[in-house]
Scaffold this active site. Structure first.
Site, PDB file in Angstrom:
ATOM      1  N   ASP B  11       0.853  -1.186   0.000  1.00 14.02           N
ATOM      2  CA  ASP B  11       0.000   0.000   0.000  1.00 14.02           C
ATOM      3  C   ASP B  11       0.893   1.242   0.000  1.00 14.02           C
ATOM      4  O   ASP B  11       1.785   1.365   0.836  1.00 14.02           O
ATOM      5  CB  ASP B  11      -0.877   0.033   1.264  1.00 14.02           C
ATOM      6  CG  ASP B  11      -2.000  -0.990   1.178  1.00 14.02           C
ATOM      7  OD1 ASP B  11      -2.286  -1.476   0.062  1.00 14.02           O
ATOM      8  OD2 ASP B  11      -2.600  -1.304   2.231  1.00 14.02           O
ATOM      9  N   ASP B 130     -14.153  -6.292  -4.667  1.00  8.74           N
ATOM     10  CA  ASP B 130     -14.378  -6.558  -3.244  1.00  8.74           C
ATOM     11  C   ASP B 130     -15.736  -7.232  -3.089  1.00  8.74           C
ATOM     12  O   ASP B 130     -16.758  -6.678  -3.493  1.00  8.74           O
ATOM     13  CB  ASP B 130     -14.356  -5.249  -2.445  1.00  8.74           C
ATOM     14  CG  ASP B 130     -12.953  -4.655  -2.379  1.00  8.74           C
ATOM     15  OD1 ASP B 130     -12.017  -5.393  -2.033  1.00  8.74           O
ATOM     16  OD2 ASP B 130     -12.797  -3.459  -2.687  1.00  8.74           O
TER      17      ASP B 130
END
Lengths: 216, 260
Positions: B11, B130
């Site tokens: 990230d 997701d």
């Protein structure tokens, strides 16, 4: 300075608007090898060796080669015995034809065709790391550790008409030719520039190869 | 034989990784390029940089990261987060990424997948997705719903149907993240992974829930995944990529162990 002098030791990466040229250039830069991405026939003819990369579809690549008048230059370079490396799509369009886009006529440097993986349980494209089984003695593959893996992304594979032109094979549902070559031409279906240290080592070897494979 | 891929996810916010590696001697913690190099040396098969930069003015910093990574590591890597247009895709690919991953913007405008695949090739376009477990309904027969905006907004769309649609539109790969498993470190969500891998003929990357090597073994053998995304289990130095791979190899799973 003559052209020949200026390009001494130079590796020409053929630019035919087929993408992925810069990753090959970055890998050669990393190895400290002098390379230029070029569409200029003068530079290509003067280069000590030539890399023919490629990502994308056979038809548009062949159209781009036709429009830029490069087909003649490429076959001249190959005829002269200059070490020549095709990568991925570059390993397919050196054959006579590709099944892609309802059959596309290709450069016919090595007789044969690029065939689509058969329908079946396996996922197409093949995407990821796979082994080679070297099936004929070749200076560029003599010292490759058999545990080495290389990065593949493809839905078509090269199938030379003569088995002599197959240097290595790979298993993916079927056993397909993953490295082909004849004389000064060598071509890999995998991407050496994306294959970690094993790929970099192969590129380095190509860049010191004299273009002879013991066959012609 | 094709190896199962281990993909490490980093990230990145404003050019710095947010989950740093703890107590590392040779790696500059927070520097995505140094971390990428470290995982490259460990034998990771692929990397994903997930850009979580909030402010749009600072979003171009990711391009510097992509550029530097592309000059230093020679394995495929993709970039996700903040990719909303063909122009965003072009800039990331041009800077040296192998693939781009689109999530929420593709749900809101599925044409983005089709246009990206047409312009750059399917192999460049990854659908990030997701999914969250729900009670099966007529609209969501699989019992898994697509959520967007980092798992904040339910869309009332069936995850299996959306994955199929994305494949038809030209996505070259799907990265499936389970919202239920994400962050638990208790294992991947095997049921949804199996549903999606069975439904598609393109490769599927499983994401969310990895805490130990056995979890990867399960997602490959039971979930049918082609690749597994990992993060904290390597960022916090509990395992190296090499250790994970030798465990998988011991279970008969094909992995790339020799890195040259």
């Amino acid at each position: 300075m003559t052209d020949r002098k200026r390009y001494e030791g130079m590796i020409a990466i053929i630019d035919y608007k087929a993408g992925n040229l810069r990753s090959v250039k970055r890998a050669l830069d990393h190895l400290g090898l002098p390379a230029r991405i070029t569409a200029d026939p003068v530079e290509m003819r003067a280069a000590e060796r030539v890399i023919f990369p490629g990502v994308g579809a056979a038809r548009s690549a062949m159209e781009s080669i036709a429009n830029s008048g490069l087909a003649g230059v490429i076959s001249e370079i190959v005829r002269r015995g200059v070490p020549f490396l095709g990568i991925c799509l570059g390993a397919q369009i050196i054959l006579s034809y590709s099944e892609e886009d309802d059959r596309t006529d290709c450069l016919d440097i090595i007789p044969g065709g690029a065939l689509r993986f058969p329908e079946g349980p396996l996922k197409v494209p093949e995407m990821g790391w796979n082994n080679l089984k070297v099936c004929r003695d070749h200076p560029l593959f003599r010292s490759v550790d058999p545990r080495s893996q290389f990065y593949f992304v493809h839905s078509y594979y090269p199938q030379p008409r003569n088995d002599d032109a197959v240097v290595a094979r790979t298993e993916y549902g079927i056993t397909f030719p993953s490295v082909i070559g004849r004389g000064n031409v060598i071509a890999t279906q995998f991407h050496p520039e994306k294959s970690g240290r094993c790929g970099l080592r192969f590129l380095r070897e190509f860049c010191s190869w004299d273009g002879k494979d013991g066959t012609c | 034989m094709l190896s199962k891929r281990i993909i490490v996810c980093l990230d990145v916010r404003e050019g710095m990784t947010t989950k740093g590696i703890k107590f590392l001697e040779n790696v500059d913690v927070g520097d995505p390029v140094a971390m990428a190099r470290d995982y490259y040396e460990q034998g990771v098969d692929e990397l994903v940089f997930y850009d979580i930069t909030a402010s749009s003015e600072k979003r171009d910093i990711i391009l510097d990261v992509v550029n530097a990574v592309a000059r230093n590591i020679f394995i495929p890597f993709s970039v996700g987060g903040g990719i909303r247009s063909l122009d965003d895709m072009y800039r990331v690919l041009d800077a040296g990424a192998e693939k781009i991953s689109v999530n929420s913007p593709a749900v809101l405008d599925p044409g983005l997948i089709a246009e990206g695949a047409r312009r750059f090739g399917s192999q460049c376009v990854v659908l990030g997705m997701d999914a969250k477990r729900v009670t099966p309904t007529k609209r969501i027969p699989s019992g898994y719903e697509v959520w967007i905006n980092g798992g904040r907004t339910p869309m009332g769309i069936d995850a299996v149907a959306w994955a199929r649609q994305a494949e038809d539109l030209g996505a070259g790969e799907v990265c499936l993240n389970s919202i239920d498993a994400d962050g638990t470190e208790e294992g991947y969500e095997l049921t949804v992974t199996r549903l999606i891998t069975d439904a598609l003929s393109i490769p599927v990357i499983a994401s969310g829930g990895a805490g130990k090597p056995e979890h990867l073994k399960d997602v490959f053998l039971k979930g049918g995944a082609d690749a597994a995304l990992i993060a904290s289990m390597v960022h916090y130095r509990r395992y190296t990529v090499g250790e994970i791979k030798s465990c998988l190899a011991g279970s008969g799973i094909p992995v790339r162990e020799y890195i040259g």
